[in-house]
Design an enzyme around this catalytic site. Structure first.
Site, PDB file in Angstrom:
ATOM      1  N   LYS A 170       0.880  -1.173   0.000  1.00 25.64           N
ATOM      2  CA  LYS A 170       0.000   0.000   0.000  1.00 25.64           C
ATOM      3  C   LYS A 170       0.919   1.224   0.000  1.00 25.64           C
ATOM      4  O   LYS A 170       0.827   2.110   0.863  1.00 25.64           O
ATOM      5  CB  LYS A 170      -0.926  -0.051   1.237  1.00 25.64           C
ATOM      6  N   ASP A 191      -7.233 -15.785   3.138  1.00 26.00           N
ATOM      7  CA  ASP A 191      -8.621 -16.217   3.364  1.00 26.00           C
ATOM      8  C   ASP A 191      -9.455 -15.967   2.112  1.00 26.00           C
ATOM      9  O   ASP A 191     -10.272 -16.798   1.716  1.00 26.00           O
ATOM     10  CB  ASP A 191      -9.252 -15.464   4.551  1.00 26.00           C
TER      11      ASP A 191
HETATM   12 MG    MG Z   1      -5.768 -15.770   8.951  1.00 27.33          MG
END
Ligand code: MG
Ligand code: IPM
Length: 356
Positions: A190, A250
């Site tokens: 970022k 995830d």
């Molecule tokens: Mg995690």
């Protein structure tokens, strides 16, 4: 080879038991001398010893050549003081053993394409690796805490921080991983907003000069989160910071259809590693023997390949898993491939019970 087995909490023990079965089978088939020792970590260690990471568990992990970890946590521990929560134990092991290079491979299994929320043409053939820096960043930066301001209101503080050396070593690991695969490295940061990440981009770019054969690209984390679900096949190796890697992995798990399929390896500079499923302790399904153990079994494969340098045994385990999936095994089925037996009483509900 000394292997420390740390099953932990929730579904950790159930899935690790299956991983250990496969490890023993692989050792027997390939003539590996392994010595397994088990220890408590997480909530169960807190219950037994008043601390989620008892000194004997840390000592065992330090002495081992490789560590197989299950999961830790549980609703009942979420209000414990910091330092005593199960997650703190895992973070301490990562930090104490300097396991900075966390590899999370994301491989689409054709047999599971129905389990994803994506169009088949988007996810079929996805094969990428997220390399998440694991021992620095906002997870460990100081100062941190919750302080009370003069007006009585409170403020929470965490610090994103990276030293050049920390960026350098994970960048090298990323370039080497890309070189061993399809030669593409995407660094995610970022840099447009955060100085820490500006330094990240500068150092990664500088190191890129040493790897002219690797194609280096950069993405901001927000754009990367989008690209990962838009064109996942465009990625080969992604190298990123601790927090961004936590989130992206995830997200990426959904490309596979279940986080219950994802193994990981966390390595230090000597190649010593901790191998663990990406999923958590899933307290809602713990103890029912319905958890998918494949992430633990595939973590064993990563241990064999990266920790014990036995690619032959690792490939046999992966082949066995592939066969289990291809044959659509259901409850109590057993599949054999390459002399390794994979298959447990739990495996039947593989596709139905994805972990969250
Ligand atoms: Mg995690
Ligand atoms: C992970 C987990 C951990 C992390 C938690 C359990 C501390 O989410 O390994 O991805 O945030 O690193």
């Amino acid at each position: 080879m000394k292997i420390a087995v740390l099953p932990g909490d929730g579904i950790g023990p159930e899935v690790t038991r299956q991983g250990v079965k496969v490890l023993r089978a692989a050792a027997k088939r390939f003539g590996l001398e392994i010595e397994l020792s088990e220890a408590l970590i997480g909530g169960c260690a807190y219950e037994a010893h008043g601390h989620p990471l008892p000194p004997e568990t840390l000592a065992l992990a330090r002495e081992a050549d490789a560590i197989l970890f299950g999961a830790e946590g549980g609703f009942q521990y979420e209000t414990l003081p910091r330092g005593l929560r199960p997650g703190d134990a895992l973070l301490s092991v990562r930090r104490e053993l300097d396991l900075f290079a966390n590899f999370r491979p994301i491989v689409a299994w054709p047999e599971l394409s129905d389990a994803t929320t994506f169009k088949p043409e988007v996810v079929e053939g996805v094969d990428l690796t997220i390399l998440r820096e694991l021992t620095s960043d906002i997870y460990f930066g100081e100062p941190r805490g919750i302080e009370t301001l003069p007006d009585g209101s409170r403020r929470g503080i965490n610090t994103m921080s990276y030293t050049e050396a920390e960026i350098r070593r994970v960048a090298h690991a990323g370039f080497r991983a890309a070189r061993a695969r399809r030669g593409k490295l995407c660094s995610v940061d970022k840099a447009n907003v955060l100085e820490t990440m500006e330094l990240w981009r500068e150092i990664v770019t500088e190191i890129g000069a040493e790897y002219p054969d690797v194609e280096l690209t950069h993405l901001y984390i927000d754009a990367a989160a989008m690209a990962l679900v838009r064109t996942p096949k465009a990625f080969d190796v992604i190298v990123t910071a601790n927090l961004f890697g936590d989130i992206l992995s995830d997200e990426a798990s959904m490309l596979v259809g279940s986080i219950g399929m994802l193994p990981s390896a966390s390595l230090n500079a000597d190649g010593k590693g901790l191998f663990e499923p990406v999923h958590g302790c899933a307290p809602d399904i713990a103890g029912k023997d319905i958890a998918n153990p494949l992430a633990s079994i595939l973590s064993v494969a990563m241990m064999l390949r990266l920790g014990l340098a036995r690619a032959d045994a690792a490939s046999a385990v992966e082949a066995a898993v592939r066969r289990v999936l291809a044959e659509g095994h259901r409850t109590a089925d057993i599949a054999t491939a390459g002399g390794i037996v994979v298959g447990t009483e739990q495996m039947g509900d593989l596709v139905v019970h994805s972990l969250s």
